[in-house]
Enzyme design. Structure first.
Site, PDB file in Angstrom:
ATOM      1  N   LEU A 119     -29.316   2.187 -22.221  1.00 35.89           N
ATOM      2  CA  LEU A 119     -29.070   3.428 -21.496  1.00 35.89           C
ATOM      3  C   LEU A 119     -30.331   3.902 -20.776  1.00 35.89           C
ATOM      4  O   LEU A 119     -30.290   4.280 -19.593  1.00 35.89           O
ATOM      5  CB  LEU A 119     -28.576   4.508 -22.454  1.00 35.89           C
ATOM      6  CG  LEU A 119     -27.137   4.346 -22.955  1.00 35.89           C
ATOM      7  CD1 LEU A 119     -26.910   5.141 -24.237  1.00 35.89           C
ATOM      8  CD2 LEU A 119     -26.146   4.799 -21.884  1.00 35.89           C
ATOM      9  N   HIS A 141       0.820  -1.201   0.000  1.00 35.31           N
ATOM     10  CA  HIS A 141       0.000   0.000   0.000  1.00 35.31           C
ATOM     11  C   HIS A 141       0.858   1.257   0.000  1.00 35.31           C
ATOM     12  O   HIS A 141       2.078   1.209   0.146  1.00 35.31           O
ATOM     13  CB  HIS A 141      -0.931  -0.022   1.215  1.00 35.31           C
ATOM     14  CG  HIS A 141      -2.020  -1.047   1.103  1.00 35.31           C
ATOM     15  ND1 HIS A 141      -2.985  -1.211   2.070  1.00 35.31           N
ATOM     16  CD2 HIS A 141      -2.301  -1.963   0.147  1.00 35.31           C
ATOM     17  CE1 HIS A 141      -3.810  -2.177   1.716  1.00 35.31           C
ATOM     18  NE2 HIS A 141      -3.408  -2.649   0.555  1.00 35.31           N
ATOM     19  N   GLY A 163     -26.981   0.158 -26.571  1.00 32.82           N
ATOM     20  CA  GLY A 163     -27.682   1.249 -27.239  1.00 32.82           C
ATOM     21  C   GLY A 163     -28.642   2.038 -26.347  1.00 32.82           C
ATOM     22  O   GLY A 163     -28.597   1.977 -25.115  1.00 32.82           O
ATOM     23  N   CYS A 183      -1.375  -1.441   7.479  1.00 27.10           N
ATOM     24  CA  CYS A 183      -0.506  -0.264   7.429  1.00 27.10           C
ATOM     25  C   CYS A 183      -0.411   0.413   8.796  1.00 27.10           C
ATOM     26  O   CYS A 183       0.591   1.058   9.108  1.00 27.10           O
ATOM     27  CB  CYS A 183      -1.032   0.719   6.394  1.00 27.10           C
ATOM     28  SG  CYS A 183      -0.891   0.110   4.694  1.00 27.10           S
ATOM     29  N   GLU A 190       1.264   3.702   2.124  1.00 26.14           N
ATOM     30  CA  GLU A 190       2.022   4.012   3.328  1.00 26.14           C
ATOM     31  C   GLU A 190       3.331   3.218   3.377  1.00 26.14           C
ATOM     32  O   GLU A 190       4.378   3.753   3.768  1.00 26.14           O
ATOM     33  CB  GLU A 190       1.187   3.696   4.571  1.00 26.14           C
ATOM     34  CG  GLU A 190      -0.107   4.492   4.672  1.00 26.14           C
ATOM     35  CD  GLU A 190      -1.302   3.784   4.069  1.00 26.14           C
ATOM     36  OE1 GLU A 190      -2.401   3.913   4.614  1.00 26.14           O
ATOM     37  OE2 GLU A 190      -1.138   3.093   3.030  1.00 26.14           O
ATOM     38  N   LEU A 215     -14.827  -2.927 -28.326  1.00 29.59           N
ATOM     39  CA  LEU A 215     -14.914  -2.486 -26.929  1.00 29.59           C
ATOM     40  C   LEU A 215     -13.550  -2.518 -26.239  1.00 29.59           C
ATOM     41  O   LEU A 215     -13.439  -2.912 -25.087  1.00 29.59           O
ATOM     42  CB  LEU A 215     -15.931  -3.339 -26.159  1.00 29.59           C
ATOM     43  CG  LEU A 215     -17.346  -3.373 -26.734  1.00 29.59           C
ATOM     44  CD1 LEU A 215     -18.224  -4.328 -25.938  1.00 29.59           C
ATOM     45  CD2 LEU A 215     -17.949  -1.974 -26.767  1.00 29.59           C
ATOM     46  N   SER A 224     -32.815   2.142 -19.809  1.00 28.10           N
ATOM     47  CA  SER A 224     -33.187   1.235 -18.721  1.00 28.10           C
ATOM     48  C   SER A 224     -32.379   1.552 -17.467  1.00 28.10           C
ATOM     49  O   SER A 224     -32.907   1.495 -16.349  1.00 28.10           O
ATOM     50  CB  SER A 224     -32.989  -0.223 -19.149  1.00 28.10           C
ATOM     51  OG  SER A 224     -31.618  -0.533 -19.332  1.00 28.10           O
ATOM     52  N   ASP A 266     -23.332  -3.538 -34.584  1.00 28.32           N
ATOM     53  CA  ASP A 266     -22.041  -2.862 -34.715  1.00 28.32           C
ATOM     54  C   ASP A 266     -20.833  -3.791 -34.608  1.00 28.32           C
ATOM     55  O   ASP A 266     -19.740  -3.423 -35.021  1.00 28.32           O
ATOM     56  CB  ASP A 266     -21.908  -1.782 -33.638  1.00 28.32           C
ATOM     57  CG  ASP A 266     -22.948  -0.683 -33.780  1.00 28.32           C
ATOM     58  OD1 ASP A 266     -23.558  -0.581 -34.858  1.00 28.32           O
ATOM     59  OD2 ASP A 266     -23.145   0.067 -32.803  1.00 28.32           O
TER      60      ASP A 266
END
Length: 346
Positions: free
Chosen positions: A293, A50, A289, A91, A52, A210, A295, A206
């Protein structure tokens, strides 16, 4: 320099881990002694030390006696230090071991397992919290959402014409509105987030890849997500090419085999979107599509909205979703000839 100045440095360091730490948060740390930074670090990748740990291990000292100066130092960190064993040791134990006298924190960790502040106070260490807290929460808004809402931070994104259409018709194939500059910026966006989801019809029309092919030196390809409840997807699609991780949701009674994709069956008798978004990832881009979107908007499953508006009028066609009313426009800029607007919840 002030506590706020050093915390801003933590934020800048934390951003360096953007592409590699999920589902962990982005964290930076700075060690200061006598108003001088003697060490700094950030969480580089999930499963690695991490922030720290990296900051303390990279401390440099200008005086003999070396590490004794840590007991008069302050460590700044933008998220509460962990206090439990996970992939790495706590940490808090390291801070206590070095007897660092003061710890300054931006945000408390929303994970109820974390009680780092209590452990530090019990050890007699001075703790200051809430320094630039709003900025710290914004930096790790993806992580905070996953922990508190048990879902990814959700970006809705679409391209549209100036008169509000996303395609000439619902059956338009591989129609593109935006310019090359915007597509490059969009691929950088993909490279910075964990996953991207599109609907079945988008895959069929299409055949998108992606991926982040337009910015090969940035980040990593997102997890591709879609669904095939009626077994309509041909296996020749790019989605099944094995070039990056893909996750497909299918109905509970599906028997079809899909190559190069993880399959998750869901119960269609229950609400679908909550099942799809119950993933252990920090962020999800909803690319379309229009039906998908809308929904997400209807189910109030979103956190930010990105619109890419091209200087083109279509006059008719497939209508773009409407940006929800309870949003604030927080960013607007020109990308080539397009306008990119970014909205967040009020």
């Amino acid at each position: 320099m002030t506590d706020c100045d050093y915390m801003k440095r933590c934020f800048a360091l934390a951003e360096n881990g953007m592409n590699n730490v999920s589902p962990n948060p982005r964290v930076g740390a700075v060690v200061v002694c006598d108003d001088k930074i003697i060490g700094e670090g950030f969480h580089r990748a999930y499963g690695e030390p991490h922030a720290e740990v990296n900051a303390i291990s990279h401390c440099t000292y200008d005086e003999p006696g070396a590490k004794n100066i840590l007991n008069r130092s302050t460590i700044y960190v933008n998220l509460e230090p962990c206090s439990h064993y996970g992939k790495t040791p706590p940490c808090t134990d390291l801070i206590i071991k070095h007897n660092i006298r003061r710890v300054v924190i931006s945000c408390l960790d929303p994970n109820p397992r974390i009680n780092g502040v209590a452990k530090l106070l019990e050890a007699g260490i001075e703790v200051v919290t809430g320094v630039l807290e709003n900025e710290g929460r914004w930096l790790n808004r993806r992580f905070f959402t996953r922990i508190t809402k048990h879902r990814p931070y959700i970006f809705l994104k679409w391209a549209q014409s100036t008169d509000g259409f996303i395609a000439p018709s619902a059956t338009s194939r591989d129609f593109r509105l935006t310019c090359e500059e915007t597509r490059v910026e969009d691929h950088i966006f993909r490279a910075n987030e964990d996953a991207i989801i599109v609907g079945t019809n988008t895959l069929l029309l299409d055949n998108p890849q992606l991926n982040k092919r337009l910015c090969p030196d940035k980040g990593k390809n997102p997890l591709r997500i879609s669904f095939d409840f009626n077994e309509r997807l041909p296996l020749s699609l790019n989605f099944f090419d094995g070039s990056q991780p893909s996750l497909l949701f299918v109905s509970s009674n599906s028997t079809k085999k899909y190559p190069f994709a993880d399959i998750k069956k869901i119960d269609l008798q229950k609400p679908v979107l909550p099942q799809i978004t119950s993933l252990n990832i920090n962020s999800l881009i909803v690319e379309g599509g229009a039906a998908l979107l809308n929904s997400f908007i209807k189910e109030n499953l979103w956190d930010e909205v990105y619109t890419y508006t091209a200087p083109i009028e279509l006059h008719s066609g497939l209508k773009a979703p409407s940006v929800p009313l309870d949003t604030i426009l927080y960013s607007e800029h020109l990308s080539g000839k397009d306008i990119i607007r970014k909205y967040r919840r009020m």
